[in-house]
Motif scaffolding. Structure first.
Motif, short mmCIF file in Angstrom:
data_model
loop_
_atom_site.label_atom_id
_atom_site.label_comp_id
_atom_site.label_asym_id
_atom_site.label_seq_id
_atom_site.Cartn_x
_atom_site.Cartn_y
_atom_site.Cartn_z
N ASP A 676 0.84 -1.22 0.00
CA ASP A 676 0.00 0.00 0.00
C ASP A 676 0.86 1.26 0.00
OD1 ASP A 676 -2.55 -1.38 0.28
OD2 ASP A 676 -1.81 -1.92 2.28
N VAL A 677 2.01 1.19 0.68
CA VAL A 677 2.92 2.33 0.79
C VAL A 677 4.34 1.83 0.56
CG1 VAL A 677 3.82 4.18 2.27
CG2 VAL A 677 1.42 3.51 2.45
N ALA A 678 5.11 2.58 -0.26
CA ALA A 678 6.51 2.26 -0.48
C ALA A 678 7.36 3.42 0.05
CB ALA A 678 6.79 2.05 -1.97
N ILE A 679 8.31 3.07 0.96
CA ILE A 679 9.20 4.07 1.54
C ILE A 679 10.55 3.92 0.86
CG2 ILE A 679 10.29 4.92 3.64
CD1 ILE A 679 7.97 3.69 5.21
N GLY A 744 -1.76 7.58 7.33
CA GLY A 744 -2.60 8.42 6.50
C GLY A 744 -2.60 7.98 5.05
N LEU A 745 -1.44 7.63 4.50
CA LEU A 745 -1.36 7.21 3.10
C LEU A 745 -2.01 5.84 2.91
CD1 LEU A 745 2.26 8.40 2.18
CD2 LEU A 745 0.07 9.48 1.64
N SER A 746 -1.89 4.95 3.92
CA SER A 746 -2.55 3.64 3.82
C SER A 746 -4.06 3.82 3.76
CB SER A 746 -2.17 2.77 5.02
OG SER A 746 -0.79 2.51 5.03
N ALA A 747 -4.57 4.77 4.57
CA ALA A 747 -6.01 5.02 4.55
C ALA A 747 -6.46 5.54 3.20
CB ALA A 747 -6.37 6.00 5.66
N LEU A 748 -5.67 6.44 2.60
CA LEU A 748 -6.01 6.96 1.26
C LEU A 748 -5.99 5.85 0.23
CD1 LEU A 748 -4.01 10.31 1.24
CD2 LEU A 748 -6.48 10.04 1.39
#
Length: 756
Positions: A676-679, A744-748
């Motif tokens: 879901d998110v890449a850092i 927050g980004l996971s929720a989006l």
């Protein structure tokens, strides 16, 4: 061959040997003929004569108007005195003696009509009116008449003349002549003859007043009684009033009439009555003859000048040709061309020609030197610019390289805290303190670079300064080490607002408090006092520490300056804190200063910030706990320690994490691990994080992207936005900040996959 004089070659002056031309004449000999024909003595003599004529003309004009005012004053005096005599004769009437007012009324009316008076008034000794010829007999209003003039008459027991007045019985302005009627030296009656003001106009009309002159009669208050030319206002102009204010019985001067005409004005006061007779003649009219004389003189002078000019032209032709040669040579000198001047046959001009040639040679030498200097300066500027770019690149790389190891250290410390291992609590706090210190040094270095290159930007918005100070004081409490810290908010300071960048203001006061702690020994005290002074907010941060010398006070805000220290450098630092404070305060429109009474007597740093209006109150946001969540996160960083500690933190917060250490592995993980998110780290081997983000999008990645990097300048943040990153975090990042962003980004991401 004859020899030349010693200076002949140096000056370019032709020799006087056999066959040489006639020796050049000095220019002053040629100009002497021009000055001999000069008109200066004549002009001075004429100027003196003209000024004498002007003075004489002015005195004559002023004497003339004063003499005429005296003559007219005698005429006005005779007219008023004749009226008083007639009234005196009427006072001897038998009818008035017997008190037969009806008979006196009838005879008085006939007299009034014959003389052209407005009316005759009989009053008793108290001023009450007994009869008026302008009204039917027996119907007179007994109210007293003009108490002012009545009192004046009673005081002198003689005739008086009133000021000009407007009465209900008269359609126009009038004045009155009063006499007392005495019986056995006792005042019995008062006779008043009321005359039209136009009667005085008739007196003026019968006199021979020169053309261009104006005569007027004015009463005791300077109000106009009569004037040979009608005026727009009955009162004198300010300049004429100033003439009267001298307090003399007669006078003369230069005034401006109510029509705006500049005049010579003379006046005479009629002594017995207090009236004034004024005569004025225009300056232009008085000087008309003088102007004709001046025109004649000017024509003569112009003719003389024309003759002189003709003579000067004839004589100067032999001078102008060599001067033109010099002008051409000077123009060549200015253009940078070679200078060539022939022999001019005039000594002074030949010397100028030699000077021009010398100047041309000096110009050529200076031009060559200037070109060399310009080349050296250009090279130095290029070297300075290269050094400045290298410095910025070095600082950016230094920040990145220092932040990379700081990131896993910071994260590892937070993981230790989350595991709750109390055995390492003391060591963990030591690491945290030192980590904050190193991070601050890195940030200061980068801030100084941005400030000196004018690339530091701040976001201005209303900030409640008491909240900022309270926050900084609470944060710094753990670093006091047996020092006393107090915050004092004076009246008005608690609710004071300033326009500024809250983050940068926190940095300002944090730097000042850290500096105060550094130079205050254990057991000392530090006080922060905020007060509203003269429409601005003043914050004093004072301490009982080692103080500053006068030399320190002069240089304390200079970049990299540090007060003399012992060899052990117990207080450390790079000398950046206070210079950064000064720059940030000035960017907020404020001022900062330092004071100290001397060594070992403490110091005080004062910050003054302009106030702003209190904004609309916003509801406070409750502080949240450490963010937790569920989702898949891909961590890409070539620093394995940084990647592993970041992954551990995320896993402890409930996320499924995959960690890779190079871009190629990241592209493979995208196909197998639906994150879901890449850092992403930016400084990856073989491929930058920006390029990796683009390749991941091409490979079908639809999740959110976070840049976690040691590059934290404004340009780095802007570049990350252009590359499509959803967030930019600078190492070392606080764990709660990292988790908040990921949550927050996971929720989006979830809402995008599952729209309602």
């Amino acid at each position: 061959m004859s020899q030349l004089p010693p200076n002949a070659l140096a000056t370019g002056i032709p020799s006087a040997g056999p066959g040489a031309r006639t020796r050049a004449r000095p220019l002053r000999m040629r100009l002497l003929l021009l000055t001999a024909s000069g008109l200066l003595p004549l002009v001075l003599l004429m100027a003196w004569g003209i000024q004498h004529l002007i003075d004489e003309r002015q005195l004559l004009a002023q004497r003339s108007v004063l003499d005429l005012s005296r003559a007219l004053a005698s005429t006005v005096d005779a007219e008023l005195r004749s009226t008083a005599v007639l009234l005196d004769q009427m006072s001897a009437s038998d009818d008035l003696e017997r008190g037969d007012f009806r008979s006196f009324y009838l005879s008085a009316r006939r007299t009034v009509e014959q003389l052209g008076w407005r009316q005759l008034i009989v009053s008793d000794s108290e001023g009450r009116v007994l009869l008026r010829t302008a009204e039917p007999f027996g119907m007179t209003d007994p109210a007293p008449v003009d108490p002012k003039s009545m009192a004046r008459m009673v005081a002198r027991l003689g005739p008086v003349v009133t000021e000009v007045m407007q009465t209900p019985q008269a359609p126009s302005e009038t004045f009155a002549v009063r006499i007392p009627v005495l019986r056995s030296d006792k005042l019995v009656y008062v006779l008043t003859a009321e005359l039209p003001a136009d009667k005085m106009l008739g007196v003026l009309a019968r006199q021979s007043i020169p053309a261009g002159s104006i005569a007027s009669v004015r009463d005791q208050s300077l109000r106009q009684v009569a004037r040979s030319i009608k005026a727009a206002t009955p009162f004198p102009s300010p300049s004429m009033r100033a003439l009267f204010d001298r307090g003399t019985s007669e006078g003369v001067g230069r005034t401006t009439t109510s029509e705006g005409v500049e005049s010579y004005t003379g006046f005479t006061r009629v002594a017995d009555w207090g009236w004034y007779v004024v005569v004025g003649t225009s300056v232009d009219g008085a000087n008309a003859i003088l102007y004709d004389l001046l025109r004649a003189v000017a024509l003569g002078l112009a003719a003389s000048l024309a003759l002189s000019a003709l003579l000067a032209w004839v004589l100067s032709r032999r001078v102008l040709a060599p001067i033109d040669e010099l002008k051409d040579a000077a123009a060549s000198l200015g253009r940078g061309d070679p200078v060539a001047v022939p022999e001019l046959n005039i000594l002074e001009l030949d010397e100028v020609a030699v000077a021009l040639k010398d100047a041309a040679a000096e110009r050529d030498r200076a031009a060559a030197e200037r070109e060399q200097l310009t080349a050296r300066i250009s090279e130095a500027l290029r070297a300075a610019e290269d050094a400045n770019r290298s410095k910025d690149q070095f600082l950016a790389m230094l920040g990145h390289e220092l932040r990379n190891p700081l990131a896993p250290i910071s994260t590892a410390v937070q993981i230790m805290a989350m595991k709750g291992d109390e055995k390492t609590a003391r060591e963990r706090r030591i690491i945290e303190r030192q980590l904050v210190h190193v991070t601050r040094l890195v940030d200061d270095l980068l801030d100084v670079s941005r400030i000196t290159s004018k690339r530091l930007t701040i976001t201005m918005q209303p900030v409640q300064i008491a909240v900022v100070l309270t926050q900084v004081v609470e944060t710094i409490q753990s670093s006091l080490y047996q020092r006393f810290l107090a915050l004092e908010l004076a009246d008005g300071a608690e609710d004071a607002w300033v326009t500024g960048d809250e983050v940068r203001l926190v940095q300002v006061f944090n730097n000042l408090l850290v500096n105060a702690i550094k130079f205050t020994p254990a057991g000392g005290s530090i006080r922060v006092k905020a007060a509203v002074v003269d429409g601005a907010l003043r914050i004093d941060i004072s301490d009982s520490g080692i103080g500053m010398s006068s030399d320190d006070l002069r240089r304390v805000f200079d970049l990299f300056y540090q007060a003399p220290q012992t060899l052990d450098r117990a207080r450390g630092g790079l000398g950046l804190g206070l210079p950064i404070v000064r720059s940030l305060v000035e960017m907020h429109g404020g001022q900062v200063s330092a004071t100290s009474e001397g060594i070992d007597k403490g110091s005080c740093i004062t910050v003054v910030l302009p106030l702003c209006e209190t904004p609309a109150t916003a509801a406070p946001q409750p502080a949240g706990a450490l963010a937790t969540g569920a989702g898949k996160v891909l961590v890409v960083d070539d620093n394995e320690d940084a990647a592993d500690t970041c992954a551990t933190l995320l896993e402890m917060s409930g996320y499924t994490v995959q960690t890779v250490y190079d871009p190629k592995s990241a592209l493979e993980a995208v196909r197998e691990f639906a994150a879901d998110v890449a850092i992403l780290d930016i400084g990856l081997p073989g491929m930058t994080g920006y390029e990796l983000a683009a390749r991941m999008r091409e490979a079908g990645y639809r999740g959110r992207l976070v840049a976690l990097t040691g590059y934290g300048q404004t340009s780095d943040i802007a570049m990350a936005q252009r590359a499509g990153f959803d967030a930019h975090l600078t190492k070392p990042v606080a764990p709660d900040a990292l988790l908040d962003v990921v949550k927050g980004l996971s929720a989006l991401r979830s809402s995008a996959d599952n729209p309602s």
